[in-house]
Write an enzyme that holds these catalytic residues in place. Sequence first.
Site, short mmCIF file in Angstrom:
data_model
loop_
_atom_site.label_atom_id
_atom_site.label_comp_id
_atom_site.label_asym_id
_atom_site.label_seq_id
_atom_site.Cartn_x
_atom_site.Cartn_y
_atom_site.Cartn_z
CD GLU A 1 -9.23 -27.32 77.22
OE1 GLU A 1 -10.02 -27.65 76.32
OE2 GLU A 1 -8.14 -27.87 77.38
CG HIS B 1 -4.17 -29.50 76.49
ND1 HIS B 1 -4.37 -30.65 77.22
CD2 HIS B 1 -5.34 -29.24 75.87
CE1 HIS B 1 -5.62 -31.07 77.03
NE2 HIS B 1 -6.23 -30.22 76.21
CG ASN C 1 -6.36 -30.36 71.17
OD1 ASN C 1 -5.47 -30.83 70.46
ND2 ASN C 1 -6.29 -30.36 72.49
CB SER D 1 -16.99 -32.94 78.11
OG SER D 1 -16.10 -33.87 78.67
N GLY E 1 -12.14 -34.83 78.55
CA GLY E 1 -11.87 -36.19 78.09
C GLY E 1 -12.88 -37.22 78.53
CD GLU F 1 -5.11 -34.30 76.91
OE1 GLU F 1 -4.59 -34.10 75.81
OE2 GLU F 1 -6.33 -34.54 77.06
CE LYS G 1 -7.63 -33.44 73.82
NZ LYS G 1 -8.16 -33.84 75.10
#
Length: 258
Positions: free
Chosen positions: A171, A101, A8, A219, A177, A103, A10
């Site tokens: 996740e 996701h 990913n 992570s 992150g 985010e 991002k």
Amino acid sequence: MKKIIIANWKMNPTSQKEAEKLFSANSKIISTVKKNQIVICPPFVYLAKFKKYFHTFKKSNLFKASLGAQNLFYQENGPFTGEISGEMLYDLGVRYVILGHSERRLNGETNEEVNKKIKSALRAGLSPIICIGEKERDLNLNYLSYIKEQVENCLKNITKKDLIKIIIAYEPIWAIGKNAISEAKAEEFREIKVFIKKVLSDKFGFEAVSKIKIIYGGSVHPKNALNFLSEGEADGLLIGRDSIDLNKFKEIIKTIEQ
Ligand code: PGA
């Protein structure tokens, strides 16, 4: 068993030049992959550029790699300014799409929207990678009901036949992150995998869920990747930061290919 490794990217990198550089270095790494499946998910604007490479990979049967997107809109076409549909992505050679996701959920995306997006991804021929995971853990185990609700609501009215095309990415937000509070442990993932399978089999029946892939993200780095796959029994990994760090990505691929 073959694992699925999802990169990913991002909202990175910022220029086409850098994206091509990253992609070309990535293809060298991917060319060493024999046992597993890799999915590269760059930002929308780079997908068209990468289509031709994936076409060549497929034709030569060299790379076990596919192209993925990071989102889609649930309508096929029409007056939806700024949106991109699953059909458009499929036409570009995209075969996977990350949905829900954390985010994006942070910006208001709900389980109901994710559910609509999953259905439209399936209609367009894409395999949805659905992200779920709690913000924090608590001793009363409320996080389990939170995960259950996410799974059930995201998969509302999905047929058993379509279930096989879906990948669930656990996740935990606390482990994602550079601001992660702590790293998740492989055994923590394994417990959640069992829990998700139970929630799914209550809904779809044991037989239908035996083949669904449940992967880990948050992570992932060269030192813990293999552990999540072996001890954690993850069916794959969703990698953020270390998928755009070439040395680290290379190391991850090397360890899991051994
Ligand atoms: P990270 O991101 O690997 O940088 O923690 C994972 C993700 O958000 O998918």
